[in-house]
Write an enzyme that holds these catalytic residues in place. Structure first.
Site, PDB file in Angstrom:
ATOM      1  N   TYR A  43       2.454   8.416  -3.071  1.00 33.01           N
ATOM      2  CA  TYR A  43       1.899   7.273  -2.503  1.00 33.01           C
ATOM      3  C   TYR A  43       0.151   7.302  -2.999  1.00 33.01           C
ATOM      4  CZ  TYR A  43      -0.920   5.305   1.654  1.00 33.01           C
ATOM      5  OH  TYR A  43      -1.883   4.573   2.632  1.00 33.01           O
ATOM      6  N   SER A  61      -6.004   1.806   0.399  1.00 31.15           N
ATOM      7  CA  SER A  61      -6.099   3.513   1.425  1.00 31.15           C
ATOM      8  C   SER A  61      -7.310   4.601   1.073  1.00 31.15           C
ATOM      9  CB  SER A  61      -4.265   4.104   1.367  1.00 31.15           C
ATOM     10  OG  SER A  61      -4.845   5.332   1.756  1.00 31.15           O
TER      11      SER A  61
HETATM   12  P1  NAD Z   1       3.277   0.068   8.954  1.00 32.85           P
HETATM   13  O1  NAD Z   1       4.288   1.108   8.883  1.00 32.85           O
HETATM   14  O2  NAD Z   1       3.029   0.153  10.847  1.00 32.85           O
HETATM   15  O3  NAD Z   1       4.005  -1.148   8.696  1.00 32.85           O
HETATM   16  C1  NAD Z   1       3.617  -1.863   7.433  1.00 32.85           C
HETATM   17  C2  NAD Z   1       4.562  -2.373   6.920  1.00 32.85           C
HETATM   18  O4  NAD Z   1       5.288  -3.139   5.912  1.00 32.85           O
HETATM   19  C3  NAD Z   1       5.857  -3.080   8.343  1.00 32.85           C
HETATM   20  O5  NAD Z   1       5.353  -4.218   8.544  1.00 32.85           O
HETATM   21  C4  NAD Z   1       7.087  -3.103   7.207  1.00 32.85           C
HETATM   22  O6  NAD Z   1       7.868  -3.202   8.039  1.00 32.85           O
HETATM   23  C5  NAD Z   1       6.310  -2.961   6.196  1.00 32.85           C
HETATM   24  N1  NAD Z   1       7.771  -2.507   4.582  1.00 32.85           N
HETATM   25  C6  NAD Z   1       7.388  -1.215   4.041  1.00 32.85           C
HETATM   26  N2  NAD Z   1       8.406  -2.268   3.045  1.00 32.85           N
HETATM   27  C7  NAD Z   1       8.610  -3.443   2.796  1.00 32.85           C
HETATM   28  C8  NAD Z   1       9.343  -3.913   2.138  1.00 32.85           C
HETATM   29  N3  NAD Z   1      10.411  -3.276   0.789  1.00 32.85           N
HETATM   30  N4  NAD Z   1       9.007  -5.188   1.965  1.00 32.85           N
HETATM   31  C9  NAD Z   1       8.695  -5.931   3.009  1.00 32.85           C
HETATM   32  N5  NAD Z   1       7.745  -4.811   3.931  1.00 32.85           N
HETATM   33  C10 NAD Z   1       7.702  -4.470   4.059  1.00 32.85           C
HETATM   34  O7  NAD Z   1       2.340   0.769   8.019  1.00 32.85           O
HETATM   35  P2  NAD Z   1       0.136  -0.128   8.408  1.00 32.85           P
HETATM   36  O8  NAD Z   1      -0.090   1.055   9.097  1.00 32.85           O
HETATM   37  O9  NAD Z   1       0.021  -0.962   9.048  1.00 32.85           O
HETATM   38  O10 NAD Z   1       0.018  -0.393   6.820  1.00 32.85           O
HETATM   39  C11 NAD Z   1      -0.203  -1.011   6.041  1.00 32.85           C
HETATM   40  C12 NAD Z   1      -0.432  -1.208   5.184  1.00 32.85           C
HETATM   41  O11 NAD Z   1      -2.210  -0.389   5.148  1.00 32.85           O
HETATM   42  C13 NAD Z   1       0.000  -0.139   4.073  1.00 32.85           C
HETATM   43  O12 NAD Z   1      -0.503  -0.949   2.713  1.00 32.85           O
HETATM   44  C14 NAD Z   1      -0.356   1.081   3.543  1.00 32.85           C
HETATM   45  O13 NAD Z   1      -0.496   2.274   3.395  1.00 32.85           O
HETATM   46  C15 NAD Z   1      -2.039   1.208   4.676  1.00 32.85           C
HETATM   47  N6  NAD Z   1      -3.194   1.729   4.972  1.00 32.85           N
HETATM   48  C16 NAD Z   1      -2.514   2.694   6.501  1.00 32.85           C
HETATM   49  C17 NAD Z   1      -3.545   3.364   6.721  1.00 32.85           C
HETATM   50  C18 NAD Z   1      -3.092   3.682   7.887  1.00 32.85           C
HETATM   51  O14 NAD Z   1      -3.949   5.128   8.824  1.00 32.85           O
HETATM   52  N7  NAD Z   1      -2.431   2.758   9.575  1.00 32.85           N
HETATM   53  C19 NAD Z   1      -4.380   3.910   5.892  1.00 32.85           C
HETATM   54  C20 NAD Z   1      -4.379   3.705   5.047  1.00 32.85           C
HETATM   55  C21 NAD Z   1      -4.093   2.778   4.321  1.00 32.85           C
END
Ligand code: NAD
Length: 261
Positions: free
Chosen positions: A158, A145
């Site tokens: 985080y 991130s």
């Molecule tokens: P999201 O909430 O849409 O998806 C997260 C996924 O992780 C979900 O499918 C959830 O079920 C799964 N998950 C959570 N805990 C879990 C566990 N204990 N075991 C198995 N699966 C688990 O979020 P996203 O935005 O798609 O995020 C995906 C990645 O990208 C994350 O690591 C997040 O930190 C990173 N990220 C997202 C953004 C953003 O703006 N969306 C920005 C920077 C980083």
């Protein structure tokens, strides 16, 4: 299209929704076989699976909590027993929720660290063991991130987890480079996924967020999936140990825009 991704097997943690789901679909479009992982939401994982199989792709769904080492070993075993092995492992599962640090319970801290950082260690370990055993020049991608670099008040757990992901990526990349294993991270900025829904449905918060992005808009999960396929492909064969920022310029100190400061 990346020809070399055809018939490769990719395991993606947390791929029942958001960025993970989009990566699963994108890899399948390249002809890769996909192992979708979900924690509890089987219905969402099934939807991703159907999207892939309806287009003629191959995928399976496996339940596993990324912070449970036995469950992740089971995830890897499933990929091996179904597809004969795997070539690409993407640590993507993540979560966040805000707390003033002085009020954050140890449980809340631990939960984020367990999923976002320890979960990436557990996943990397399974992937590395398999790649070494099979003498495979595998690929690991860690979803980091912008908060591996930008401090984030109320989200100390985080930001600490993503700072950890940065050095996990760099340390393991150096450790396993002699084996031809490539390990990189992607650092998204603001992406339109369920994790951000509260922020994005409030017009004022959305506007404030957009003002922090020099390109001026919030990206879609496909923008990250497009980077993941490139990074996993042979086109990126000389790339290891990097974090690729995909943030519309968020890390460029946008408050200094137009000569301010
Ligand atoms: P999201 O909430 O849409 O998806 C997260 C996924 O992780 C979900 O499918 C959830 O079920 C799964 N998950 C959570 N805990 C879990 C566990 N204990 N075991 C198995 N699966 C688990 O979020 P996203 O935005 O798609 O995020 C995906 C990645 O990208 C994350 O690591 C997040 O930190 C990173 N990220 C997202 C953004 C953003 O703006 N969306 C920005 C920077 C980083």
């Amino acid at each position: 299209m990346y020809e070399d991704l055809k018939n490769k097997v990719v395991v993606i943690t947390g791929s029942s929704k958001g960025i993970g789901a989009e990566m699963a679909i994108r890899f399948a479009e390249e002809g890769s076989k996909v192992v979708i992982n979900y924690n509890a939401n089987e219905a969402a994982a099934r939807q991703v699976l159907e999207t892939i199989t309806n287009k003629g792709g191959e995928a399976i769904g496996v339940a596993a909590n990324v912070s449970d080492e036995n469950a992740i070993a089971h995830l890897a075993e499933n990929a091996i027993s179904t597809f004969g092995g795997f070539d690409i492992w993407i640590n993507n599962a993540g979560m966040e929720h805000p707390y003033p640090t002085h009020e954050m319970s140890l449980k809340a801290w631990q939960e984020v660290i367990d999923i976002n950082l320890t979960g990436y260690f557990i996943g990397s370990k399974q992937a590395l063991k398999h790649f070494l055993k099979e003498q495979k020049k595998g690929v690991i991608i860690n979803m980091s991130s912008v908060h591996q670099q930008i401090p984030w008040p109320l989200f100390a757990h985080y930001a600490a987890s993503k700072g950890g992901v940065k050095l996990l990526t760099e340390s393991t990349a150096m450790e396993y480079a002699p084996n031809g294993i490539r390990i990189n991270a992607i650092a998204p900025g603001a992406i339109n996924t369920p994790i951000n829904q509260e922020k994005l449905t409030d017009p004022q918060t959305k506007k404030e967020l957009e003002e922090m992005i020099p390109l001026g808009y919030i990206a879609e999960p496909k923008d990250i999936a497009n980077i993941a396929v490139w990074l996993a492909s042979n086109q990126a064969s000389y790339v290891t140990g990097i974090t690729l920022f995909a943030d519309g310029g968020m890390t460029l100190y946008p408050s200094f825009q137009a000569g301010k400061g």
